[in-house]
Design a protein around this motif. Structure first.
Motif, PDB file in Angstrom:
ATOM      1  N   GLY A  52      21.484  87.011  33.530  1.00 41.77           N
ATOM      2  CA  GLY A  52      20.107  86.537  33.653  1.00 41.77           C
ATOM      3  C   GLY A  52      19.553  86.760  35.039  1.00 41.77           C
ATOM      4  N   LEU A  53      20.368  86.477  36.042  1.00 42.08           N
ATOM      5  CA  LEU A  53      19.855  86.628  37.406  1.00 42.08           C
ATOM      6  C   LEU A  53      19.832  88.087  37.837  1.00 42.08           C
ATOM      7  N   MET A  54      20.964  88.751  37.668  1.00 38.75           N
ATOM      8  CA  MET A  54      21.117  90.060  38.307  1.00 38.75           C
ATOM      9  C   MET A  54      20.558  91.205  37.470  1.00 38.75           C
ATOM     10  N   VAL A  55      20.481  91.048  36.141  1.00 37.72           N
ATOM     11  CA  VAL A  55      20.000  92.154  35.313  1.00 37.72           C
ATOM     12  C   VAL A  55      18.583  91.867  34.818  1.00 37.72           C
ATOM     13  N   ILE A  56      18.415  90.718  34.119  1.00 39.58           N
ATOM     14  CA  ILE A  56      17.083  90.420  33.579  1.00 39.58           C
ATOM     15  C   ILE A  56      16.127  90.078  34.725  1.00 39.58           C
ATOM     16  N   GLY A  57      16.651  89.353  35.720  1.00 37.83           N
ATOM     17  CA  GLY A  57      15.795  88.959  36.841  1.00 37.83           C
ATOM     18  C   GLY A  57      15.256  90.141  37.620  1.00 37.83           C
ATOM     19  N   THR A  58      16.019  91.232  37.643  1.00 35.39           N
ATOM     20  CA  THR A  58      15.578  92.394  38.439  1.00 35.39           C
ATOM     21  C   THR A  58      15.022  93.499  37.558  1.00 35.39           C
ATOM     22  N   SER A  59      14.762  93.197  36.268  1.00 32.50           N
ATOM     23  CA  SER A  59      14.461  94.289  35.337  1.00 32.50           C
ATOM     24  C   SER A  59      13.126  94.952  35.648  1.00 32.50           C
ATOM     25  N   ARG A  60      12.250  94.270  36.384  1.00 35.64           N
ATOM     26  CA  ARG A  60      10.946  94.896  36.648  1.00 35.64           C
ATOM     27  C   ARG A  60      10.988  95.846  37.837  1.00 35.64           C
ATOM     28  N   ARG A  61      12.070  95.795  38.596  1.00 38.44           N
ATOM     29  CA  ARG A  61      12.255  96.681  39.761  1.00 38.44           C
ATOM     30  C   ARG A  61      11.022  96.708  40.642  1.00 38.44           C
ATOM     31  N   ALA A  62      10.443  95.517  40.889  1.00 39.78           N
ATOM     32  CA  ALA A  62       9.180  95.482  41.612  1.00 39.78           C
ATOM     33  C   ALA A  62       9.413  95.702  43.105  1.00 39.78           C
ATOM     34  N   ILE A  63       8.455  96.390  43.716  1.00 45.98           N
ATOM     35  CA  ILE A  63       8.516  96.569  45.166  1.00 45.98           C
ATOM     36  C   ILE A  63       8.239  95.231  45.836  1.00 45.98           C
ATOM     37  N   ILE A  64       7.256  94.509  45.282  1.00 46.75           N
ATOM     38  CA  ILE A  64       7.030  93.133  45.736  1.00 46.75           C
ATOM     39  C   ILE A  64       7.732  92.234  44.734  1.00 46.75           C
TER      40      ILE A  64
ATOM     41  N   ALA C  47      23.544  96.143  37.700  1.00 50.03           N
ATOM     42  CA  ALA C  47      22.767  95.293  38.611  1.00 50.03           C
ATOM     43  C   ALA C  47      22.759  95.815  40.035  1.00 50.03           C
ATOM     44  N   LEU C  48      23.942  96.091  40.581  1.00 54.07           N
ATOM     45  CA  LEU C  48      23.982  96.435  42.004  1.00 54.07           C
ATOM     46  C   LEU C  48      23.289  97.754  42.308  1.00 54.07           C
ATOM     47  N   ALA C  53      18.745 100.375  44.714  1.00 48.17           N
ATOM     48  CA  ALA C  53      17.625 101.318  44.608  1.00 48.17           C
ATOM     49  C   ALA C  53      16.314 100.638  44.991  1.00 48.17           C
ATOM     50  N   VAL C  54      16.137  99.416  44.462  1.00 46.18           N
ATOM     51  CA  VAL C  54      14.882  98.708  44.767  1.00 46.18           C
ATOM     52  C   VAL C  54      14.771  98.463  46.263  1.00 46.18           C
ATOM     53  N   LEU C  55      15.892  98.040  46.875  1.00 47.31           N
ATOM     54  CA  LEU C  55      15.845  97.754  48.314  1.00 47.31           C
ATOM     55  C   LEU C  55      15.548  99.023  49.099  1.00 47.31           C
ATOM     56  N   ALA C  56      16.188 100.135  48.689  1.00 47.36           N
ATOM     57  CA  ALA C  56      15.952 101.396  49.403  1.00 47.36           C
ATOM     58  C   ALA C  56      14.503 101.825  49.253  1.00 47.36           C
ATOM     59  N   GLU C  57      14.003 101.660  48.007  1.00 47.92           N
ATOM     60  CA  GLU C  57      12.619 102.054  47.750  1.00 47.92           C
ATOM     61  C   GLU C  57      11.661 101.221  48.601  1.00 47.92           C
ATOM     62  N   ARG C  58      11.971  99.909  48.643  1.00 49.33           N
ATOM     63  CA  ARG C  58      11.100  99.034  49.430  1.00 49.33           C
ATOM     64  C   ARG C  58      11.154  99.437  50.900  1.00 49.33           C
ATOM     65  N   GLN C  59      12.372  99.750  51.363  1.00 51.10           N
ATOM     66  CA  GLN C  59      12.505 100.167  52.758  1.00 51.10           C
ATOM     67  C   GLN C  59      11.646 101.400  53.003  1.00 51.10           C
ATOM     68  N   GLY C  60      11.753 102.354  52.035  1.00 47.18           N
ATOM     69  CA  GLY C  60      10.963 103.577  52.166  1.00 47.18           C
ATOM     70  C   GLY C  60       9.474 103.279  52.188  1.00 47.18           C
ATOM     71  N   THR C  61       9.047 102.412  51.259  1.00 50.61           N
ATOM     72  CA  THR C  61       7.625 102.055  51.208  1.00 50.61           C
ATOM     73  C   THR C  61       7.180 101.432  52.506  1.00 50.61           C
ATOM     74  N   ILE C  62       8.018 100.538  53.013  1.00 49.80           N
ATOM     75  CA  ILE C  62       7.638  99.865  54.253  1.00 49.80           C
ATOM     76  C   ILE C  62       7.529 100.878  55.385  1.00 49.80           C
ATOM     77  N   THR C  63       8.522 101.804  55.440  1.00 50.35           N
ATOM     78  CA  THR C  63       8.486 102.813  56.491  1.00 50.35           C
ATOM     79  C   THR C  63       7.226 103.657  56.374  1.00 50.35           C
ATOM     80  N   ASN C  64       6.921 104.083  55.115  1.00 46.36           N
ATOM     81  CA  ASN C  64       5.724 104.900  54.914  1.00 46.36           C
ATOM     82  C   ASN C  64       4.472 104.146  55.329  1.00 46.36           C
ATOM     83  N   ASP C  65       4.412 102.891  54.870  1.00 38.99           N
ATOM     84  CA  ASP C  65       3.232 102.099  55.192  1.00 38.99           C
ATOM     85  C   ASP C  65       3.087 101.944  56.698  1.00 38.99           C
ATOM     86  N   LEU C  66       4.212 101.727  57.353  1.00 39.35           N
ATOM     87  CA  LEU C  66       4.146 101.576  58.804  1.00 39.35           C
ATOM     88  C   LEU C  66       3.651 102.862  59.446  1.00 39.35           C
TER      89      LEU C  66
END
Lengths: 251, 78, 176
Positions: A52-64, C47-48, C53-66
């Motif tokens: 629930g936390l690690m898979v479903i919680g992150t499923s949207r892969r949102a930047i924010i 999950a990991l 990937a999300v963290l790397a993407e965010r880092q990239g976005t932040i770098t680009n935005d900066l």
């Protein structure tokens, strides 16, 4: 015998250890190896919580990130940084393994805090397997990576020569005590807290003690919430420390 | 009668073993207090030593848990 | 006492520590291992990598935005510089125009002054001349009058006036 004694002593039916009984989930009968027991149920719920936390919680892969996603990312960053800081860069190969241990213990501890639940981490069988896995991994890894020079961990070269054999014996003993303390610390902390709560709950049967008892239960419960996290943290960080010893035996 | 004396011995032993938990509490307090003293002297170095603090507390606490376990064993398992 | 607690009997009530009920160990260990393997695969397969990937993407976005922000800031600074330059140019131009106008006016003023001066001096010269003439006329008239008066006086005194001597004397008197 103990139950009898308590029953006689105060006229109270306090069974602090009843909550730890492993019993089949469906019907009665002996607990075999593959029987579905309450242990199975709560382990399964721990899996569900992780998913629930690690898979479903992150499923949207949102930047924010959403709330659940940022919690998952926080857990990721927390353990990642811990492994990197304590075990070093080459310890990051074991990051998924350590993350598994951490998430399992955290969720098992917190699920165990739900009233009427069964706490899997309060069982020495469970924590001993966790600690033995760490111990075996670390020992095997140490010998595979460093060969015989892994034994240098026990031969303190900075000490005077005469003291070294004695120190070697002490180091050897402390090395083999590691999995024992590693497992009993977790199980003991969790078990102690739950048993104390149960004891106070038993006192609540006496009317004039009940308010104090409820207050005490709340206080111990709050402490247990803290302990649930801290013990998971300590278990994880000790795993990282042992991993560092295996990767870099020469301090 | 004989069983009662054995039981009494068990409970006395469990109580004595439980003292060890209090001793461990002293140890944990010592670790945390010394950490705080050091952290107040040099706050910039404190953050890096939090992990060491928890490891120290864990080691101190483990021994208290051992004595607690002995108490439990005497109470319930012997 | 621990021996009594083993087996199914333990399921009824906790006599002794359930943690030391070795009959349940295989069950717990089996299900624990299953759990750990499942969690491990969920984490390491799904999950990991996703979070990384999300963290790397965010880092990239932040770098680009900066970087973009940096660029925009630079542009803004350039615009400001250009604005300042334009302002300075305009100010210099205005100064120049004011200076020119001032010089022109000065020149005109000077010319007008000079012209006026010239006119005034011409007028003054004319007046001077007129005055001179008038004075000369007056002088002649005085000379005539004086001469006649002198001749008269001389004749009245009974003397024979020499016209030339009288003229001389009058002229000398008038000069003196």
């Amino acid at each position: 015998m103990a139950t009898e004694a308590q029953g006689e002593a105060g006229g109270l039916a306090i069974h602090p250890m009843d909550q730890f009984i492993v019993k089949p989930l469906l019907g009665d009968g002996p607990v075999g190896m593959f029987t579905i027991t309450n242990v199975t149920l709560w382990l399964f719920l721990a899996i569900l919580a992780v998913v629930g936390l690690m898979v479903i919680g992150t499923s949207r892969r949102a930047i924010i990130p959403s709330r659940s996603q940022s919690v998952a990312e926080m857990a990721y960053g927390f353990i990642y940084k811990m492994v990197e800081d304590v075990a070093g860069k080459d310890g990051l190969k074991f990051f998924p393994y350590i993350m598994t241990l951490f998430l399992f213990i955290v969720f098992a501890n917190f699920l165990g805090l739900i009233p009427m639940s069964f706490t899997t981490t309060s069982h020495i069988a469970v924590t001993a397997v966790l600690a033995a896995l760490v111990f075996l991994t670390v020992t095997i890894l140490g010998f595979v990576k460093n060969g015989a020079s892994f034994l240098g961990l026990f031969w303190v070269s900075s000490a005077p020569l005469a003291l070294r054999p004695i120190l070697a014996i002490i180091e050897l003993i402390s090395y083999f005590v590691r999995p024992v303390s590693h497992s009993i610390r977790l199980a003991g902390n969790v078990m102690a807290g739950h048993a104390v709560i149960k004891v106070f709950a038993g006192f609540a049967a006496v009317a004039w003690v009940a308010p104090a008892s409820i207050l005490a239960i709340s206080a111990v419960y709050a402490l247990e919430v803290l302990v649930a996290f801290i013990q998971a943290y300590v278990f994880t960080i000790l795993t990282c420390v042992y991993l560092k010893d295996a990767l870099h035996p020469h301090h | 009668m004989e069983g009662d004396i054995a039981q009494m011995g068990q409970f006395i032993g469990a109580g004595l073993a439980a003292i060890g938990s209090g001793a461990a509490a002293i140890g944990v307090g010592h670790v945390a207090g010394n950490f705080l003293a050091g952290a107040l002297r040099n706050p910039s170095a404190a953050a890096a030593q939090t992990a060491t603090l928890f490891i120290g507390i864990a080691f101190a606490e483990a021994l208290g848990i051992f004595s607690f376990l002995v108490a439990l064993l005497l109470m319930f398992a012997v | 006492m621990a021996t009594e607690t083993k087996g199914a009997e333990a399921a009824e009530s906790a006599v002794g520590m359930p943690q030391l009920d070795f009959a349940t160990f295989p069950n717990q260990i089996f299900w624990l291992l299953v759990t750990l393997v499942v969690i491990y695969f969920i984490l390491s397969r799904v999950a990991l990598p996703r979070i990384a990937a999300v963290l790397a993407e965010r880092q990239g976005t932040i770098t680009n935005d900066l970087a973009a922000a940096e660029e925009l800031k630079k542009k803004a600074e350039e615009a400001e510089e250009a604005y300042n330059q334009a302002l300075a140019d305009a100010r210099a131009e205005a100064h120049r125009i004011v200076g020119e106008a001032k010089a022109e006016m000065q020149a005109e003023l000077d010319a007008a002054t000079a012209k006026a001066d010239a006119e005034i001096s011409a007028k003054a010269a004319e007046s001077e001349k007129a005055i001179g003439e008038i004075r000369a006329g007056a002088m002649d008239a005085i000379k005539d009058v004086a001469r006649e008066a002198a001749a008269e006086i001389v004749s009245t005194l009974g003397l024979k006036a020499d016209q030339k001597a009288i003229d001389k004397a009058v002229t000398a008197k008038l000069k003196g």
